[in-house]
Design an enzyme around this catalytic site. Structure first.
Site, PDB file in Angstrom:
ATOM      1  N   ASN A   1     -17.702 -34.951  -0.631  1.00 57.90           N
ATOM      2  CA  ASN A   1     -16.588 -34.575  -1.167  1.00 57.90           C
ATOM      3  C   ASN A   1     -15.538 -33.677  -0.273  1.00 57.90           C
ATOM      4  O   ASN A   1     -14.461 -33.697  -0.769  1.00 57.90           O
ATOM      5  CB  ASN A   1     -16.945 -33.628  -2.376  1.00 57.90           C
ATOM      6  CG  ASN A   1     -17.539 -34.522  -3.603  1.00 57.90           C
ATOM      7  OD1 ASN A   1     -17.582 -35.767  -3.506  1.00 57.90           O
ATOM      8  ND2 ASN A   1     -18.150 -33.941  -4.430  1.00 57.90           N
TER       9      ASN A   1
ATOM     10  N   TYR B   1       0.895  -1.185  -0.028  1.00 55.31           N
ATOM     11  CA  TYR B   1       0.086   0.035   0.081  1.00 55.31           C
ATOM     12  C   TYR B   1       0.820   1.150   0.081  1.00 55.31           C
ATOM     13  O   TYR B   1       2.037   1.087   0.069  1.00 55.31           O
ATOM     14  CB  TYR B   1      -1.067  -0.066   1.200  1.00 55.31           C
ATOM     15  CG  TYR B   1      -2.047  -1.099   1.219  1.00 55.31           C
ATOM     16  CD1 TYR B   1      -2.947  -1.117  -0.036  1.00 55.31           C
ATOM     17  CD2 TYR B   1      -2.049  -1.994   1.989  1.00 55.31           C
ATOM     18  CE1 TYR B   1      -3.923  -2.247  -0.140  1.00 55.31           C
ATOM     19  CE2 TYR B   1      -3.000  -3.169   1.871  1.00 55.31           C
ATOM     20  CZ  TYR B   1      -4.064  -2.885   0.928  1.00 55.31           C
ATOM     21  OH  TYR B   1      -4.960  -4.045   0.833  1.00 55.31           O
TER      22      TYR B   1
END
Length: 658
Positions: A433, A175
């Protein structure tokens, strides 16, 4: 149940401020926390108060803009200075409510985002992240002074609003203040460029201004990236070699200088946008990777070192504090996943922590897409007001078919609300899953998520029938008020010659039977599933080739989060994984893999061919259930093949509204 986290539970001293424990919540987000006309949203106040109630000793707000003149578009919403009265009114309420739990809050105030986003000014005209050909406009000296003054004025308003301190945003993640500090981005020749002390001048002048306005005892923190892990713009360095950004040695030197300027603590991590997998680490990054880096800063300074970045393991955090390597742990994504993380650790109930799976789907990716950031495994994160669980008015008989993550979440939520829930799962164990998806060595958190669901369901009045497949006729006869179908998905097998060869395994078969996978592996499919399988095999020492029909791996289906998409190719290079893009499987002939691509035929030797070209919804009984007298919902992969986020959110949405 485990007890004994005495170091995490001990008070922390920052200057003259006492924080009740060593759990800090990282700043997350920015503009979505603010009302368009200024001030904090009620949703934001509740979101932070929930983390205060959950036991965090110190909370950093999301990024708050200061300058709205040099940067008319701040990137993080309205500035404090735009409507100081509205900010004070709402922020005072936040601090009063959090104070009831003994929690301190620091307002994180930014000087700007710079070249991380288009059209925002930077110290020098440099390449804009992920915008080829664009460069940032260069700040004038007068604009820099204006920005510094805006941060100082904003800090005074924050103090008047009851914040226990402020954090300056930030010499991290690339930043604006980080761009000043980095020689690769700061080419100025005035007093804000050149030697390191000049490149830190803005950070020093901000601190001096805050201390003058708010008093010398008012605590000020700096978010500091100790090492950037970059070898060029948009080029991360997996090993940290070829560093052209910030070395650890320079990071430590910056820490010493910041202490000498009068900063009261340093909130350290690593990486910038160009090496985002060090800034916002995915699951492939080991937990606790930051500890030894932070320890170097801790050795060099006397002010507290707060460390964040895959630190959501209480044993690692406790040991790091005990051994004097850090002073406190900073949790961001883990605080989204479970706002009661500290309380669960300190009361010895770590098994009840809902784990962050470091997927980066619900948090950083949505933030960068301009959507409301939240959490894949906790849909109510940052939306606690409108997404709160509500007790049901009239209990209903709810039948859920499918015990994967979508079905488990729907069962959990519906049972908490007071419905009578029965769950059927054809396999002997719950998880769907999640079980194969969590089999990778780097997917411990997915296994923990499955365990968390099963533990939660065991404590709720959910009638679970594992190992029991049900037919349409059976479901119709159950006299349910609501039927939730969560059948999940099944892998696709391409219809090519030789697909039945004994060397060929579907991805699920390969997950369940790792002993079938040989030393030389060809993975067909360069999506996330195929790439993660390839990475796991490579880390085991296997010789791996990935074949992708598209021009680039990780480009099909749901886009991969930036950190994940950056890290997998670098890990492939590190582990010598061969990637063949623009190729597709044509056949398996005589034990060899035949590929076609750009009018060329290529043959590969392989011990095992793993097919990972995608999934399709499992067969559904929804149509056959029409007219059965129950409302029928279909959720998760059974409706649309997607991610854990999609499955959890579907389960939460339906479970909370029946």
């Amino acid at each position: 149940m485990r007890q004994g986290y005495t170091y995490l539970g001990a008070p922390l001293q920052i200057g003259r401020l006492t924080v009740k424990n060593r759990f800090c919540m990282a700043p997350i987000g920015g503009g979505q926390h603010h009302l368009p006309g200024g001030g904090l949203k009620n949703e934001t106040i509740q979101y932070l108060v929930e983390r205060a109630k959950g036991g965090f000793g110190l909370i950093f707000t999301g990024t708050i803009a200061a300058d709205g003149t040099v940067d008319p578009y701040t990137g993080v919403g309205p500035t404090i200075l735009q409507n100081p009265d509205a900010f004070k009114l709402t922020a005072t309420e936040l601090n009063e409510r959090a104070g009831a739990y003994g929690t301190k809050i620091f307002a994180q105030i930014t000087m700007g985002l710079g070249r991380n986003y288009p059209n925002l000014p930077a110290p020098s005209s440099v390449h804009v992240f992920r915008h080829p050909g664009e460069v940032s406009p260069e700040l004038t000296r007068e604009q820099i002074k204006t920005k510094i003054e805006s941060v100082v004025k904003s800090a005074k308003i924050a103090q008047d609003s009851g914040f226990a301190g402020v954090e300056v945003h930030s010499i991290h993640w690339g930043y604006l203040l980080d761009q000043f500090a980095l020689s690769m981005m700061n080419h100025r020749t005035d007093e804000y460029g050149g030697i390191l002390e000049n490149r830190l001048r803005a950070a020093k002048e901000i601190l001096e201004g805050i201390k003058q306005e708010c008093g010398s005892n008012y605590p000020v923190s700096m978010r500091l990236g100790l090492k950037t892990f970059v070898k060029g713009f948009e080029q991360a360095s997996l090993t940290g070699e070829e560093e052209i950004g910030r070395t650890l040695e320079e990071g430590v030197e910056i820490a010493k200088l910041l202490e000498s300027y009068g900063y009261d603590c340093l909130n350290v991590d690593t990486g910038i946008y160009d090496s985002f997998y060090y800034a916002c680490p995915p699951m492939y990054m080991p937990k606790g990777y930051l500890v030894e880096l932070a320890a170097k800063a801790k050795e060099a300074v006397n002010i507290p070192i707060l460390a964040g970045g895959r630190m959501n393991d209480p044993d690692i955090a406790e040991a790091a504090i005990r051994d004097g390597k850090i002073d406190a742990v900073v949790l961001g994504r883990a605080a989204l996943a479970d706002p009661e993380y500290p309380n669960k650790v300190l009361t010895g109930h770590t098994e009840k922590i809902r784990p962050c799976i470091a997927c980066n789907q619900g948090c950083i990716t949505r933030l960068q897409q301009g959507k409301q950031p939240t959490c894949a495994v906790n849909p109510a994160a940052m939306r606690e007001v409108r997404y709160a669980l509500r007790p049901c008015v009239q209990p209903k008989k709810v039948v859920i078919v499918g015990g994967g993550v979508a079905g488990m979440e729907a069962a959990r939520v519906a049972a908490i609300r007071g419905h009578k829930v029965t769950l059927y799962e054809k396999n002997d164990v719950l998880g769907g899953n999640l079980i194969p998806g969590g089999s990778h060595s780097f997917k411990k958190e997915v296994r923990e998520l499955n365990a968390w669901y099963q533990n939660e369901l065991s404590e709720l009045p959910v009638d679970i029938h594992a190992g029991e497949a049900v037919s349409t006729e059976q479901v119709r006869s159950m006299s349910a008020d609501v039927i939730i179908l969560a059948a999940g998905s099944v892998p696709i097998m391409p219809p090519v010659p030789g697909i039945d060869d004994t060397k060929v395994l579907g991805c699920m078969d390969a997950f369940v039977h790792p002993e079938k996978v040989g030393q030389k592996v060809v993975v067909i499919g360069g999506g996330l599933v195929g790439c993660e399988m390839a990475l796991d095999y490579a880390q085991e020492g296997k010789e791996v080739t990935v074949v992708e029909a598209l021009p680039k791996i990780l480009s099909a289906g749901i886009p991969s989060p930036i950190p994940n998409g950056q890290m997998i190719p670098d890990l492939f290079e590190h582990h010598h994984v061969t990637v063949l893009e623009n190729h597709r499987l044509s056949a398996v002939e005589n034990g060899r893999v035949v590929l076609s691509g750009k009018d060329q035929r290529k043959e590969l030797d392989a011990d095992t061919v793993v097919i990972a070209v995608g999934f399709r919804p499992a067969p559904s009984m929804a149509q056959e259930l029409q007219g059965c007298g129950a409302v029928v919902y279909e959720i998760g992969d059974g409706q649309q093949v997607s991610t854990i986020l999609h499955a959890v959110w579907d389960g939460y949405e339906v479970g909370n509204n029946i």
